[in-house]
Design a protein around this motif. Structure first.
Motif, short mmCIF file in Angstrom:
data_model
loop_
_atom_site.label_atom_id
_atom_site.label_comp_id
_atom_site.label_asym_id
_atom_site.label_seq_id
_atom_site.Cartn_x
_atom_site.Cartn_y
_atom_site.Cartn_z
N ARG A 79 31.70 47.00 48.42
CA ARG A 79 32.48 46.40 49.24
C ARG A 79 33.93 46.18 48.42
N ALA A 80 34.88 46.03 49.24
CA ALA A 80 36.25 45.60 48.60
C ALA A 80 36.12 44.55 47.90
N LEU A 81 36.90 44.10 46.70
CA LEU A 81 36.76 42.99 46.07
C LEU A 81 38.23 42.17 46.17
N GLY A 82 37.95 41.10 45.77
CA GLY A 82 39.10 40.14 45.82
C GLY A 82 39.74 40.16 44.58
N ALA A 83 41.06 39.59 44.44
CA ALA A 83 41.74 39.69 43.08
C ALA A 83 41.28 39.17 42.00
N ASP A 84 40.37 38.15 41.98
CA ASP A 84 39.85 37.74 40.78
C ASP A 84 38.55 38.42 40.40
N SER A 85 37.97 39.05 41.40
CA SER A 85 36.80 39.95 41.10
C SER A 85 37.45 41.27 40.37
N ARG A 86 38.48 41.87 41.15
CA ARG A 86 39.04 42.83 40.57
C ARG A 86 39.46 42.89 39.06
N GLU A 87 40.03 41.64 38.67
CA GLU A 87 40.64 41.56 37.58
C GLU A 87 39.42 41.30 36.42
N SER A 88 38.37 40.45 37.11
CA SER A 88 37.29 40.18 36.13
C SER A 88 36.58 41.44 35.80
N MET A 89 36.54 42.55 36.80
CA MET A 89 35.90 43.74 36.57
C MET A 89 36.61 44.67 35.42
N ARG A 90 38.08 44.60 35.46
CA ARG A 90 38.84 45.29 34.73
C ARG A 90 38.42 44.80 33.24
N THR A 91 38.99 43.47 33.24
CA THR A 91 38.90 42.85 31.84
C THR A 91 37.49 43.10 31.18
N THR A 92 36.38 42.96 31.93
CA THR A 92 35.06 43.33 31.38
C THR A 92 35.00 44.68 30.81
#
Length: 158
Positions: free
Chosen positions: A44-57
């Protein structure tokens, strides 16, 4: 989409495709290095916080160098689609290799298991675990060296 671009990566050819995941051989236009650019499956499409968390991880694995680990170079978004850029490995997945050769002699199986354990130990020393390790996420290079891939699914160890 050969010849197209995603971020700083110029796509050369599709090297693997399964379900919603596609892996391209690509050229990093900043370094001229050949990379594998993997489209990560998104449910599903992710919100900005989830996107940044995924990238950081995912980026926590940058710099993890071990002969048994496919080095992660970058994590990029292209619209709502996430991609990881990793070292390009010539070869096949362990799943493909096992399907092709069948049952392994005991010593070869032990050698492959030891390669995987050494790679996992190196990741764990950095506080990283692989949450989806299976034969599809292990590459066998043409030289017989196993390398774990799939750093888009790494998470910090608890």
């Amino acid at each position: 989409m050969p010849g197209g671009e995603i971020g700083r990566y110029r796509l050369q050819r599709v090297v693997a495709s399964e379900g919603t995941t596609t892996v391209h051989e690509a050229i990093d236009t900043e370094t001229q290095q050949r990379v594998a650019l993997r489209r990560l499956p998104m449910e599903r499409a992710l919100g900005a916080d989830s996107r940044e968390s995924m990238r950081t991880t995912a980026l926590e694995a940058v710099g993890l160098q071990h002969p048994g680990i496919v080095e992660l170079h970058d994590f990029v978004w292209d619209g709502d689609t996430a991609y990881v850029a990793t070292a390009f490995v010539e070869g096949e997945t362990l799943a493909q290799y096992l399907a092709r050769v069948g049952r392994l002699p005991a010593l070869q199986g032990l050698s492959l298991a030891l390669q995987l354990l050494a790679a996992l130990a190196a990741a764990h020393e950095r506080g990283l675990v692989h949450s989806a390790l299976n034969p599809q996420h292990v590459l066998m290079g043409r030289n017989g060296q196993l390398r774990i891939e799939g750093f888009g699914w790494l998470a910090p160890a608890a």
